[in-house]
Design a protein around this motif. Sequence first.
Motif, mmCIF file in Angstrom:
data_model
loop_
_atom_site.group_PDB
_atom_site.id
_atom_site.type_symbol
_atom_site.label_atom_id
_atom_site.label_comp_id
_atom_site.label_asym_id
_atom_site.label_seq_id
_atom_site.Cartn_x
_atom_site.Cartn_y
_atom_site.Cartn_z
ATOM 1 N N GLY A 12 0.722 -1.301 -0.041
ATOM 2 C CA GLY A 12 -0.146 0.140 0.198
ATOM 3 C C GLY A 12 0.908 1.174 -0.035
ATOM 4 O O GLY A 12 0.631 2.284 -0.755
ATOM 5 N N LYS A 13 2.060 1.386 0.679
ATOM 6 C CA LYS A 13 2.799 2.372 0.792
ATOM 7 C C LYS A 13 3.589 2.499 -0.386
ATOM 8 O O LYS A 13 3.795 3.771 -0.963
ATOM 9 C CB LYS A 13 3.840 2.195 2.043
ATOM 10 N N GLU A 16 1.321 4.264 -2.786
ATOM 11 C CA GLU A 16 1.128 5.612 -2.371
ATOM 12 C C GLU A 16 2.439 6.514 -2.728
ATOM 13 O O GLU A 16 2.317 7.479 -3.533
ATOM 14 C CB GLU A 16 0.992 5.716 -1.024
ATOM 15 N N THR A 17 3.829 5.937 -2.261
ATOM 16 C CA THR A 17 4.808 6.856 -2.725
ATOM 17 C C THR A 17 5.425 6.412 -3.863
ATOM 18 O O THR A 17 6.323 7.386 -4.512
ATOM 19 C CB THR A 17 5.736 6.251 -1.811
#
Length: 58
Positions: A12-13, A16-17
């Motif tokens: 997920g991160k 996102e990034t």
Amino acid sequence: MLSHINLLFYFGKLVETGSYTLIAAYFEITQPTITVAIKRLTKNFNDPLIIKKIARAS
């Protein structure tokens, strides 16, 4: 050993990034740990999940 929930947090991160380095710093773990986690998810789902774009110098 990485738990399944951690694998999902890392993924997920990453979405996102877009950065393995930023994720490693965020979770205070090494970049190779993130790489292993994403590879494990890829294998579990039998899907590439992430398609890397190669940056080229011009």
